[in-house]
Write a protein that holds these residues in place. Structure first.
Motif, PDB file in Angstrom:
ATOM      1  N   ARG A  46       0.969  -1.374   0.039  1.00  0.00           N
ATOM      2  CA  ARG A  46       0.285   0.156   0.012  1.00  0.00           C
ATOM      3  C   ARG A  46       0.912   1.177  -0.049  1.00  0.00           C
ATOM      4  O   ARG A  46       0.682   2.158  -0.562  1.00  0.00           O
ATOM      5  N   LEU A  47       1.940   1.223   0.939  1.00  0.00           N
ATOM      6  CA  LEU A  47       2.951   2.208   0.806  1.00  0.00           C
ATOM      7  C   LEU A  47       3.630   2.459  -0.636  1.00  0.00           C
ATOM      8  O   LEU A  47       3.704   3.944  -0.813  1.00  0.00           O
ATOM      9  N   ARG A  48       3.844   1.374  -1.153  1.00  0.00           N
ATOM     10  CA  ARG A  48       4.424   1.480  -2.542  1.00  0.00           C
ATOM     11  C   ARG A  48       3.598   2.313  -3.520  1.00  0.00           C
ATOM     12  O   ARG A  48       3.839   2.945  -4.269  1.00  0.00           O
ATOM     13  N   GLN A  49       2.212   1.848  -3.346  1.00  0.00           N
ATOM     14  CA  GLN A  49       1.263   2.506  -4.400  1.00  0.00           C
ATOM     15  C   GLN A  49       1.236   4.028  -3.991  1.00  0.00           C
ATOM     16  O   GLN A  49       1.105   4.718  -4.781  1.00  0.00           O
ATOM     17  N   PHE A  50       1.077   4.365  -2.632  1.00  0.00           N
ATOM     18  CA  PHE A  50       0.966   5.688  -2.136  1.00  0.00           C
ATOM     19  C   PHE A  50       1.969   6.442  -2.736  1.00  0.00           C
ATOM     20  O   PHE A  50       2.017   7.489  -3.429  1.00  0.00           O
ATOM     21  N   ALA A  51       3.230   5.760  -2.742  1.00  0.00           N
ATOM     22  CA  ALA A  51       4.561   6.660  -3.031  1.00  0.00           C
ATOM     23  C   ALA A  51       4.376   6.956  -4.482  1.00  0.00           C
ATOM     24  O   ALA A  51       5.189   7.890  -5.132  1.00  0.00           O
ATOM     25  N   ARG A  52       3.760   6.045  -5.241  1.00  0.00           N
ATOM     26  CA  ARG A  52       3.361   6.275  -6.827  1.00  0.00           C
ATOM     27  C   ARG A  52       3.006   7.803  -7.293  1.00  0.00           C
ATOM     28  O   ARG A  52       3.249   8.439  -8.065  1.00  0.00           O
ATOM     29  N   ASN A  53       2.337   8.399  -6.102  1.00  0.00           N
ATOM     30  CA  ASN A  53       1.759   9.484  -6.263  1.00  0.00           C
ATOM     31  C   ASN A  53       2.991  10.711  -6.534  1.00  0.00           C
ATOM     32  O   ASN A  53       2.805  11.502  -7.280  1.00  0.00           O
ATOM     33  N   PHE A  54       4.050  10.241  -5.882  1.00  0.00           N
ATOM     34  CA  PHE A  54       5.184  11.399  -6.192  1.00  0.00           C
ATOM     35  C   PHE A  54       5.979  10.904  -7.160  1.00  0.00           C
ATOM     36  O   PHE A  54       6.919  11.554  -7.420  1.00  0.00           O
ATOM     37  N   GLU A  55       5.629  10.246  -8.125  1.00  0.00           N
ATOM     38  CA  GLU A  55       5.988  10.024  -9.471  1.00  0.00           C
ATOM     39  C   GLU A  55       5.031  10.525 -10.538  1.00  0.00           C
ATOM     40  O   GLU A  55       5.215  10.532 -11.819  1.00  0.00           O
ATOM     41  N   PHE A  56       3.912  11.199  -9.995  1.00  0.00           N
ATOM     42  CA  PHE A  56       2.913  11.646 -10.770  1.00  0.00           C
ATOM     43  C   PHE A  56       2.367  10.357 -11.611  1.00  0.00           C
ATOM     44  O   PHE A  56       1.855  10.462 -12.651  1.00  0.00           O
ATOM     45  N   PHE A  57       2.686   9.268 -11.021  1.00  0.00           N
ATOM     46  CA  PHE A  57       2.153   7.963 -11.476  1.00  0.00           C
ATOM     47  C   PHE A  57       2.497   7.947 -13.031  1.00  0.00           C
ATOM     48  O   PHE A  57       1.793   7.245 -13.865  1.00  0.00           O
ATOM     49  N   GLY A  58       3.699   8.490 -13.332  1.00  0.00           N
ATOM     50  CA  GLY A  58       4.430   8.281 -14.455  1.00  0.00           C
ATOM     51  C   GLY A  58       4.047   9.245 -15.528  1.00  0.00           C
ATOM     52  O   GLY A  58       4.209   9.049 -16.626  1.00  0.00           O
ATOM     53  N   ALA A  59       3.129  10.304 -15.125  1.00  0.00           N
ATOM     54  CA  ALA A  59       2.845  11.164 -16.130  1.00  0.00           C
ATOM     55  C   ALA A  59       4.024  11.855 -16.752  1.00  0.00           C
ATOM     56  O   ALA A  59       4.945  12.317 -15.999  1.00  0.00           O
ATOM     57  N   PRO A  60       3.825  12.323 -17.942  1.00  0.00           N
ATOM     58  CA  PRO A  60       5.164  13.197 -18.571  1.00  0.00           C
ATOM     59  C   PRO A  60       4.958  14.680 -18.204  1.00  0.00           C
ATOM     60  O   PRO A  60       5.752  15.497 -18.437  1.00  0.00           O
ATOM     61  N   VAL A  61       3.550  15.058 -17.596  1.00  0.00           N
ATOM     62  CA  VAL A  61       3.623  16.387 -17.217  1.00  0.00           C
ATOM     63  C   VAL A  61       2.833  16.744 -15.876  1.00  0.00           C
ATOM     64  O   VAL A  61       1.971  15.797 -15.644  1.00  0.00           O
ATOM     65  N   ALA A  62       3.373  17.371 -15.245  1.00  0.00           N
ATOM     66  CA  ALA A  62       2.759  17.772 -13.749  1.00  0.00           C
ATOM     67  C   ALA A  62       2.106  19.004 -13.746  1.00  0.00           C
ATOM     68  O   ALA A  62       2.731  20.203 -14.570  1.00  0.00           O
ATOM     69  N   MET A  63       0.959  19.261 -13.089  1.00  0.00           N
ATOM     70  CA  MET A  63       0.676  20.614 -12.649  1.00  0.00           C
ATOM     71  C   MET A  63       0.562  20.842 -11.180  1.00  0.00           C
ATOM     72  O   MET A  63       0.501  19.692 -10.650  1.00  0.00           O
ATOM     73  N   PHE A  64       0.504  22.101 -10.742  1.00  0.00           N
ATOM     74  CA  PHE A  64       0.569  22.328  -9.376  1.00  0.00           C
ATOM     75  C   PHE A  64      -0.573  23.615  -9.311  1.00  0.00           C
ATOM     76  O   PHE A  64      -0.349  24.594 -10.269  1.00  0.00           O
ATOM     77  N   PHE A  65      -1.158  23.550  -8.237  1.00  0.00           N
ATOM     78  CA  PHE A  65      -2.366  24.656  -8.103  1.00  0.00           C
ATOM     79  C   PHE A  65      -2.158  25.365  -6.672  1.00  0.00           C
ATOM     80  O   PHE A  65      -2.096  24.630  -5.773  1.00  0.00           O
ATOM     81  N   ALA A  66      -2.104  26.521  -6.869  1.00  0.00           N
ATOM     82  CA  ALA A  66      -2.097  27.115  -5.508  1.00  0.00           C
ATOM     83  C   ALA A  66      -3.270  28.352  -5.368  1.00  0.00           C
ATOM     84  O   ALA A  66      -3.618  28.712  -6.452  1.00  0.00           O
ATOM     85  N   ILE A  67      -3.448  28.670  -4.055  1.00  0.00           N
ATOM     86  CA  ILE A  67      -4.361  29.907  -3.845  1.00  0.00           C
ATOM     87  C   ILE A  67      -3.814  30.634  -2.956  1.00  0.00           C
ATOM     88  O   ILE A  67      -3.158  30.236  -1.916  1.00  0.00           O
ATOM     89  N   ASP A  68      -4.304  32.129  -2.975  1.00  0.00           N
ATOM     90  CA  ASP A  68      -3.841  33.094  -2.208  1.00  0.00           C
ATOM     91  C   ASP A  68      -4.547  32.916  -0.694  1.00  0.00           C
ATOM     92  O   ASP A  68      -5.476  32.452  -0.546  1.00  0.00           O
ATOM     93  N   ARG A  69      -3.576  33.100   0.247  1.00  0.00           N
ATOM     94  CA  ARG A  69      -3.896  32.373   1.534  1.00  0.00           C
ATOM     95  C   ARG A  69      -5.128  33.504   2.275  1.00  0.00           C
ATOM     96  O   ARG A  69      -5.806  33.076   3.142  1.00  0.00           O
ATOM     97  N   GLN A  70      -5.355  34.571   1.693  1.00  0.00           N
ATOM     98  CA  GLN A  70      -6.325  35.536   2.150  1.00  0.00           C
ATOM     99  C   GLN A  70      -7.725  34.709   1.634  1.00  0.00           C
ATOM    100  O   GLN A  70      -8.744  35.289   2.185  1.00  0.00           O
ATOM    101  N   MET A  71      -7.747  33.963   0.734  1.00  0.00           N
ATOM    102  CA  MET A  71      -8.929  33.387  -0.002  1.00  0.00           C
ATOM    103  C   MET A  71      -9.946  32.547   1.202  1.00  0.00           C
ATOM    104  O   MET A  71      -9.241  31.808   1.694  1.00  0.00           O
ATOM    105  N   GLN A  72     -11.182  32.486   0.942  1.00  0.00           N
ATOM    106  CA  GLN A  72     -12.044  31.829   1.979  1.00  0.00           C
ATOM    107  C   GLN A  72     -12.682  30.469   1.023  1.00  0.00           C
ATOM    108  O   GLN A  72     -12.334  30.189  -0.078  1.00  0.00           O
ATOM    109  N   GLN A  73     -13.571  29.983   1.483  1.00  0.00           N
ATOM    110  CA  GLN A  73     -14.365  28.722   1.060  1.00  0.00           C
ATOM    111  C   GLN A  73     -14.758  28.946  -0.464  1.00  0.00           C
ATOM    112  O   GLN A  73     -14.679  27.972  -1.375  1.00  0.00           O
ATOM    113  N   GLY A  74     -15.330  30.046  -0.605  1.00  0.00           N
ATOM    114  CA  GLY A  74     -15.770  30.372  -1.779  1.00  0.00           C
ATOM    115  C   GLY A  74     -14.772  30.282  -2.977  1.00  0.00           C
ATOM    116  O   GLY A  74     -14.845  29.796  -4.130  1.00  0.00           O
ATOM    117  N   GLN A  75     -13.615  30.890  -2.764  1.00  0.00           N
ATOM    118  CA  GLN A  75     -12.679  30.925  -3.776  1.00  0.00           C
ATOM    119  C   GLN A  75     -12.027  29.332  -3.878  1.00  0.00           C
ATOM    120  O   GLN A  75     -11.437  29.204  -4.942  1.00  0.00           O
TER     121      GLN A  75
END
Ligand SMILES: Cc1cc2nc3c(=O)[nH]c(=O)nc-3n(C[C@H](O)[C@H](O)[C@H](O)COP(=O)(O)O)c2cc1C
Length: 223
Positions: free
Chosen positions: A113-142
């Protein structure tokens, strides 16, 4: 492709082919996804797209760090409520069981199970990765707006023959990802995402997750 087809064929893809994704497709996807709605038109999303040597370098850095601290750096937000109640708790348990069953990893096989979880950190072999972030002032709506933006990307990816894996797991590496991507301190990393072509031969991609029937979550009145 119809929207309904995009919705029905989008699944969290946990094994990708080693096949390049064109930068042009990625730009088009993001350019259309930016039409996602947001309260007050704040457009509170920030995204990073990582591929090629930079992605290789990033994954190597994470591998190095995982060897020392496999649980990461702690999260800046609670991925789930600490005392998840029903019916959510049972749903979360079931999807986990179904996923591990799809690859023949039993409950007792903690290492598997740990090995499968660790696959997350290879992006499951995807050739492209995206990351998403939000300004800390933002609330639930945002945060909801950010979710709509991310879902738009995942649906548009289907139009390009691509699949996606949204990944909150990346929240445990928020410091390393933040430094690597130069995420400004006023932003909080929400999640990562693998994007690429699905490896249809892999059993894990045959998992079709449950959904509750409308009667469990919709109240119709006057309809
Ligand atoms: C914001 C978000 C974060 C997620 N994070 C992870 C993750 O870190 N790792 C993972 O394997 N799946 C992750 N998932 C996938 C969910 O488990 C999946 O969406 C859910 O079980 C429904 O399955 P489906 O996407 O195949 O329809 C995430 C999904 C969303 C929407």
């Amino acid at each position: 492709m119809k929207v309904s087809e995009a919705l029905e064929t989008r699944i969290t893809t946990r094994a990708f082919l080693d096949k390049a994704v064109s930068g042009e497709s990625l730009r088009q996807i993001l350019d259309v996804a930016k039409r996602a709605p947001s309260g007050g038109n704040l457009q509170p999303w920030h995204a990073w797209v990582l591929g090629g040597d930079e992605l290789v370098r990033f994954k190597a850095l994470i591998r190095e760090k995982m060897a020392v601290t496999p649980r990461g750096e702690g999260t800046e937000y609670l991925i789930y409520p600490p005392e998840l109640t029903e019916p959510y708790k049972a749903r979360r348990f079931k999807v986990g069981e179904d996923m591990y069953a799809s690859i023949g990893v039993p409950r007792e096989d903690k290492a598997g199970r740990l090995r499968q979880f660790a696959r997350n950190f290879e992006f499951f072999g995807a050739p492209v990765a995206m990351f998403f972030a939000i300004d800390r002032q933002m609330q639930q709506g945002q945060w909801a707006d950010l979710g709509m933006f991310i879902q738009s990307i995942m649906l548009l990816a289907r139009e390009h023959g691509l699949h996606t894996a949204p990944q909150e797991a990346w929240a445990i590496w928020h410091k390393t990802a933040g430094e690597f991507l130069s995420i400004p301190p006023e932003l909080m990393l929400f999640c990562g995402m693998g994007i690429g072509y699905m490896d249809e031969t892999k059993p894990i991609n045959r998992l079709r997750t449950d959904r509750a029937p409308l009667s469990e979550f919709v109240t119709f009145t006057g309809i």
